[in-house]
Structures are given as C-alpha cells and as structure tokens.
Design a protein around this motif. Structure first.
Motif, PDB file in Angstrom:
ATOM      1  N   THR A   1       0.850  -1.182   0.000  1.00  9.16           N
ATOM      2  CA  THR A   1       0.000   0.000   0.000  1.00  9.16           C
ATOM      3  C   THR A   1       0.887   1.233   0.000  1.00  9.16           C
ATOM      4  O   THR A   1       2.112   1.131   0.072  1.00  9.16           O
ATOM      5  CB  THR A   1      -0.916   0.011   1.243  1.00  9.16           C
ATOM      6  N   THR A   2       0.262   2.390  -0.048  1.00  5.37           N
ATOM      7  CA  THR A   2       1.039   3.625  -0.017  1.00  5.37           C
ATOM      8  C   THR A   2       1.746   3.776   1.327  1.00  5.37           C
ATOM      9  O   THR A   2       2.894   4.212   1.380  1.00  5.37           O
ATOM     10  CB  THR A   2       0.118   4.825  -0.274  1.00  5.37           C
ATOM     11  N   GLU A   3       1.069   3.383   2.410  1.00  5.49           N
ATOM     12  CA  GLU A   3       1.669   3.506   3.744  1.00  5.49           C
ATOM     13  C   GLU A   3       2.726   2.436   3.987  1.00  5.49           C
ATOM     14  O   GLU A   3       3.699   2.665   4.691  1.00  5.49           O
ATOM     15  CB  GLU A   3       0.601   3.383   4.845  1.00  5.49           C
ATOM     16  N   ARG A   4       2.504   1.245   3.434  1.00  5.59           N
ATOM     17  CA  ARG A   4       3.415   0.125   3.671  1.00  5.59           C
ATOM     18  C   ARG A   4       3.598  -0.638   2.359  1.00  5.59           C
ATOM     19  O   ARG A   4       2.882  -1.610   2.098  1.00  5.59           O
ATOM     20  CB  ARG A   4       2.836  -0.775   4.752  1.00  5.59           C
ATOM     21  N   PRO A   5       4.559  -0.230   1.518  1.00  2.00           N
ATOM     22  CA  PRO A   5       4.766  -0.906   0.234  1.00  2.00           C
ATOM     23  C   PRO A   5       5.352  -2.312   0.393  1.00  2.00           C
ATOM     24  O   PRO A   5       5.765  -2.703   1.479  1.00  2.00           O
ATOM     25  CB  PRO A   5       5.728   0.015  -0.516  1.00  2.00           C
TER      26      PRO A   5
ATOM     27  N   ASP B   1       1.483  -1.382  -4.717  1.00  2.84           N
ATOM     28  CA  ASP B   1       0.518  -2.082  -5.557  1.00  2.84           C
ATOM     29  C   ASP B   1      -0.746  -1.273  -5.810  1.00  2.84           C
ATOM     30  O   ASP B   1      -1.412  -1.475  -6.821  1.00  2.84           O
ATOM     31  CB  ASP B   1       0.144  -3.424  -4.927  1.00  2.84           C
ATOM     32  N   SER B   2      -1.088  -0.357  -4.930  1.00  2.00           N
ATOM     33  CA  SER B   2      -2.292   0.437  -5.142  1.00  2.00           C
ATOM     34  C   SER B   2      -2.144   1.380  -6.336  1.00  2.00           C
ATOM     35  O   SER B   2      -3.113   1.662  -7.026  1.00  2.00           O
ATOM     36  CB  SER B   2      -2.649   1.222  -3.885  1.00  2.00           C
TER      37      SER B   2
ATOM     38  N   ALA C   1       0.464   0.721  -8.627  1.00 10.32           N
ATOM     39  CA  ALA C   1       1.221  -0.083  -9.597  1.00 10.32           C
ATOM     40  C   ALA C   1       2.510   0.623 -10.007  1.00 10.32           C
ATOM     41  O   ALA C   1       2.810   0.792 -11.185  1.00 10.32           O
ATOM     42  CB  ALA C   1       0.366  -0.418 -10.807  1.00 10.32           C
ATOM     43  N   VAL C   2       3.291   1.021  -8.994  1.00  8.24           N
ATOM     44  CA  VAL C   2       4.518   1.780  -9.221  1.00  8.24           C
ATOM     45  C   VAL C   2       5.659   1.147  -8.425  1.00  8.24           C
ATOM     46  O   VAL C   2       5.478   0.773  -7.265  1.00  8.24           O
ATOM     47  CB  VAL C   2       4.338   3.247  -8.765  1.00  8.24           C
ATOM     48  N   THR C   3       6.830   1.023  -9.062  1.00  8.01           N
ATOM     49  CA  THR C   3       8.037   0.601  -8.367  1.00  8.01           C
ATOM     50  C   THR C   3       8.693   1.835  -7.763  1.00  8.01           C
ATOM     51  O   THR C   3       9.040   2.771  -8.482  1.00  8.01           O
ATOM     52  CB  THR C   3       9.002  -0.106  -9.323  1.00  8.01           C
ATOM     53  N   LEU C   4       8.873   1.835  -6.447  1.00  9.58           N
ATOM     54  CA  LEU C   4       9.425   2.995  -5.756  1.00  9.58           C
ATOM     55  C   LEU C   4      10.944   2.942  -5.656  1.00  9.58           C
ATOM     56  O   LEU C   4      11.599   3.974  -5.676  1.00  9.58           O
ATOM     57  CB  LEU C   4       8.812   3.094  -4.360  1.00  9.58           C
ATOM     58  N   ALA C   5      11.502   1.748  -5.513  1.00 10.23           N
ATOM     59  CA  ALA C   5      12.953   1.583  -5.417  1.00 10.23           C
ATOM     60  C   ALA C   5      13.321   0.210  -5.956  1.00 10.23           C
ATOM     61  O   ALA C   5      12.515  -0.719  -5.927  1.00 10.23           O
ATOM     62  CB  ALA C   5      13.414   1.730  -3.975  1.00 10.23           C
TER      63      ALA C   5
ATOM     64  N   LYS D   1       8.668   1.264   6.677  1.00  9.47           N
ATOM     65  CA  LYS D   1       7.994  -0.017   6.895  1.00  9.47           C
ATOM     66  C   LYS D   1       7.563  -0.602   5.566  1.00  9.47           C
ATOM     67  O   LYS D   1       7.023   0.106   4.711  1.00  9.47           O
ATOM     68  CB  LYS D   1       6.773   0.165   7.794  1.00  9.47           C
ATOM     69  N   VAL D   2       7.819  -1.902   5.397  1.00 10.73           N
ATOM     70  CA  VAL D   2       7.438  -2.605   4.171  1.00 10.73           C
ATOM     71  C   VAL D   2       6.849  -3.970   4.523  1.00 10.73           C
ATOM     72  O   VAL D   2       7.038  -4.470   5.626  1.00 10.73           O
ATOM     73  CB  VAL D   2       8.642  -2.797   3.212  1.00 10.73           C
ATOM     74  N   ASN D   3       6.127  -4.549   3.574  1.00  5.89           N
ATOM     75  CA  ASN D   3       5.679  -5.935   3.672  1.00  5.89           C
ATOM     76  C   ASN D   3       6.667  -6.778   2.872  1.00  5.89           C
ATOM     77  O   ASN D   3       6.895  -6.500   1.695  1.00  5.89           O
ATOM     78  CB  ASN D   3       4.276  -6.096   3.094  1.00  5.89           C
ATOM     79  N   PHE D   4       7.223  -7.791   3.476  1.00  7.69           N
ATOM     80  CA  PHE D   4       8.243  -8.611   2.824  1.00  7.69           C
ATOM     81  C   PHE D   4       7.581  -9.706   2.001  1.00  7.69           C
ATOM     82  O   PHE D   4       6.815 -10.506   2.530  1.00  7.69           O
ATOM     83  CB  PHE D   4       9.192  -9.213   3.858  1.00  7.69           C
ATOM     84  N   ASP D   5       7.859  -9.733   0.709  1.00 15.10           N
ATOM     85  CA  ASP D   5       7.299 -10.723  -0.210  1.00 15.10           C
ATOM     86  C   ASP D   5       8.441 -11.576  -0.733  1.00 15.10           C
ATOM     87  O   ASP D   5       9.179 -11.180  -1.628  1.00 15.10           O
ATOM     88  CB  ASP D   5       6.577 -10.018  -1.364  1.00 15.10           C
TER      89      ASP D   5
END
Length: 107
Positions: A17-21, A39-40, A42-46, A79-83
């Motif tokens: 999400t924007t708060e937690r990519p 994912d909200s 659909a952009v790669t930030l880093a 903060k991120v979600n680890f995939d």
C-alpha cells in the motif's frame, strides 16, 4: 502448475500500500533483485540488483539488502511488507532480509 498456484496464492496475501509498500525479492541463476512496490498505484518505488561482476551468493544478497534499504530511506520509506514469493526463507533470501532490517527497514 502447482508452483504457479502457490505463487499466486501468496501474492493475494502480501500486498503493498502507499503507507506500507511491498518488498519483493527475485532470484535467478545469475542475479538477486529486490524491488519496493506500491501495488495500489502499480509503481516501483525503489529497485536494487546485484552487479555484473558479483557472484550470486549470500554476500551479494547482503549488499542488495543494504542497497534497497538505503534507497528506501532516501524516499522516506521505513515499513514494508516482505514478499519472498515462492522462495524459502533461508540462505540468500534471509541474508537479504537481515541486511535490509539492519539498515533500517521494518517488516
């Protein structure tokens, strides 16, 4: 086919999400890659990838983990979600995650 199903089932559960990519990891025979994705939008930030001269080993995974954490910090992401996708959490994936945590990312 079952590997693809497992990957897709996991992808449904881990969203950025924007708060937690989402911090997505990909391994190939030659490289290891990490991306931070919103994912909200659909952009790669880093994005971080091992170099041409680097071997695909645990030390390289640590470099990529530290690099992605540094790029995330520059963009203000903490903060991120680890995939980990279909990869087991050991070896290179664990080394990348530990290096990212050590450099300041929270997941």
């Amino acid at each position: 086919m079952s590997r693809l199903k497992r990957t897709l089932n996991r992808a449904k559960k881990v969203l950025g999400t924007t708060e937690r990519p989402r911090l997505a990891v990909h391994k190939s025979i030659r490289h290891i890659t990490a991306q931070i994705i919103d994912d909200s939008k659909a952009v790669t930030l880093a994005y971080a990838v091992s170099g041409k001269e680097d071997k695909n080993n645990i030390e390289t995974a640590k470099k990529v983990g530290a690099d992605i954490a540094q790029k995330a910090a520059a963009k203000g992401i903490k903060k991120v979600n680890f995939d980990r996708r279909r990869y087991l959490y050991h070896g290179k994936v664990k080394a990348l995650a530990d290096a990212a945590r050590g450099a300041g990312l929270e997941f």
